[in-house]
Design an enzyme around this catalytic site. Structure first.
Site, PDB file in Angstrom:
ATOM      1  N   LYS A 207       0.838  -1.210   0.000  1.00 49.08           N
ATOM      2  CA  LYS A 207       0.000   0.000   0.000  1.00 49.08           C
ATOM      3  C   LYS A 207       0.875   1.263   0.000  1.00 49.08           C
ATOM      4  CE  LYS A 207      -3.460  -2.723  -0.113  1.00 49.08           C
ATOM      5  NZ  LYS A 207      -4.374  -3.222   0.884  1.00 49.08           N
TER       6      LYS A 207
HETATM    7  C1  LIG Z   1      -5.386  -4.240   1.344  1.00 46.97           C
HETATM    8  C2  LIG Z   1      -6.850  -4.108   1.364  1.00 46.97           C
HETATM    9  C3  LIG Z   1      -7.618  -4.546   2.456  1.00 46.97           C
HETATM   10  C4  LIG Z   1      -7.059  -5.345   3.599  1.00 46.97           C
HETATM   11  O1  LIG Z   1      -5.971  -4.816   4.221  1.00 46.97           O
HETATM   12  P1  LIG Z   1      -4.989  -5.797   5.072  1.00 46.97           P
HETATM   13  O2  LIG Z   1      -4.076  -4.813   5.746  1.00 46.97           O
HETATM   14  O3  LIG Z   1      -4.279  -6.660   4.090  1.00 46.97           O
HETATM   15  O4  LIG Z   1      -5.821  -6.555   6.025  1.00 46.97           O
HETATM   16  C5  LIG Z   1      -8.974  -4.292   2.428  1.00 46.97           C
HETATM   17  N1  LIG Z   1      -9.570  -3.668   1.392  1.00 46.97           N
HETATM   18  C6  LIG Z   1      -8.868  -3.270   0.324  1.00 46.97           C
HETATM   19  C7  LIG Z   1      -9.586  -2.582  -0.796  1.00 46.97           C
HETATM   20  C8  LIG Z   1      -7.493  -3.477   0.272  1.00 46.97           C
HETATM   21  O5  LIG Z   1      -6.804  -3.103  -0.810  1.00 46.97           O
END
Ligand SMILES: *Cc1c(COP(=O)(O)O)cnc(C)c1O
Length: 385
Positions: free
Chosen positions: A182
């Protein structure tokens, strides 16, 4: 030739020093860094409150608790998302109802949301897919008319804006992930922003087993008693991670400039290619560009998405990916909630065409050009002039 991933983290000496300092401090978890990180992120987004948790999925679960979602409720979720957006509703005993997306951006279609609202609907989960903020004016109009809570799964959209308002302030609750792929990272981690201090407090209790005081407040007052007032979970973020998050957050604006520059370069290059069609950028919004997704046009391209994928991966060493198989077509949802092919035709039609190409906060122009040249060659059979 070296492999180009679809996204990656950047860790520098300042990040490492911040983590070491936290390791040498008295508090490895539930210490002062967590609150500092929450305050810094709240300031960054302009939200009144930020709550730090152990991952983005926990952030969604906390937001569901904040929105008061429970057994018997329905939660309308965009089907073009990671499964966690829908799973969080199921954790609360609620039923996810999948809404289709608009063909240009693949963000939740307010017209389809309107069709799927019932007396049981409690909340809407709007996913800012790829980083493109959803149509929040239309979603708010529905929420006000039907008394619904609005949750923004903003995991892709840090640094985005909608009509001049920053992502993080666009819904009752906005959720973020701090996974390494991210915008910025704590290894694993998550955040929820809200303007409601009482709901922020509720979510802090929810992330700590439903207990109203934490270890540090009890240490400070010299007491031992605590009260569990609701069912919660252990979703705490550590001080080690919070120290990393604070250090990373300082570099986020400069990384975001790179994301925007790469996105612009892609758009200019694809403008004259029939085969490669980027998703739309909506006027009056600022795109967060966690992902850059294109459609491989079956009419314009020599190869389909499925044919292109292994060639880009192995011959060109590009870490391309696909986000996402529409969640309502996943076996779990078909078997448990009776969802079926045909429920969200726009997302289903997009699924065989979409391709995620690399973008991250330190990607170089030369790396982007390699992606562009490979796509031009393999979709048309012609190399760049
Ligand atoms: C990455 C992501 C999540 C989950 O995040 P984690 O930190 O991996 O639990 C949820 N929704 C979206 C749209 C994401 O891209």
């Amino acid at each position: 030739m070296s492999f180009i991933p679809y996204g990656r983290q950047e860790i520098d000496e300042d990040d490492i020093a911040a983590v070491i300092a936290a390791l040498k401090s008295d508090w490895l978890t539930t210490g002062p860094k967590v609150g500092e990180f929450e305050k810094a992120f709240a300031e960054f987004t302009g939200a009144k409150e930020a709550v730090a948790v152990s991952n983005g999925t926990a952030a969604l679960h906390c937001a569901m608790a904040g929105a008061g979602v429970g057994p018997g409720d329905e939660v309308i979720v965009s089907t073009m998302t990671f499964v966690a957006s829908a799973n969080a509703a199921v954790y609360m005993g609620a039923t996810p109802v999948f809404a289709d997306v608009t063909p240009d951006t693949l963000t939740i279609d307010p017209a389809d949301v309107a069709r799927k609202i019932t007396p049981k609907t409690k909340a809407i989960v709007a996913v800012d897919y790829c980083g493109q903020p959803c149509d929040y004016d239309a979603l708010w109009a529905l929420c006000e008319k039907h008394g619904l809570k609005l949750i923004s799964d903003a995991c892709h959209a840090v640094c985005g804006e909608y009509r001049g308002k920053p992502v993080g302030t666009l819904a009752d609750f906005s959720t973020f992930s701090l996974h390494p792929v991210k915008h910025f990272t704590t290894g694993e981690g998550g955040l929820i922003t809200t303007d409601d201090p009482e709901k922020a407090q509720l979510m802090r209790v929810f992330r700590n087993h439903g207990i109203t005081s934490d270890h540090r407040t009890r240490a400070a007052t010299g007491g031992f008693a605590y009260e569990q007032v609701m069912l919660g979970y252990n979703y705490r973020l550590t001080d080690i991670q919070s120290a990393l998050g604070l250090s990373q957050l300082k570099k986020l604006p400069q990384w975001q400039e790179r994301r925007w520059a790469i996105a612009k370069r892609y758009r200019e290059a694809f403008a004259d290619m029939n085969a490669v069609r980027p998703l739309a950028e909506v006027p009056h919004t600022k795109h967060g560009y966690h992902l850059f997704v294109v459609r491989i046009d079956p009419e314009g391209s020599r190869l389909t998405r499925d044919e292109l994928f292994p060639i880009l991966r192995s011959k060109h060493e590009l870490g391309i990916n696909v986000h996402y198989q529409p969640v309502h077509t996943q076996p779990f949802y078909q078997q448990t909630f009776g969802t079926k092919i045909g429920d969200c035709p726009v997302a289903e039609a997009a699924w065989p065409q979409i391709l995620t190409i690399p973008i991250w906060g330190n990607m170089t122009d030369a790396q982007a050009d390699r992606v562009i040249d490979a796509l031009r060659l393999e979709t048309s059979g012609r190399a760049a002039a």
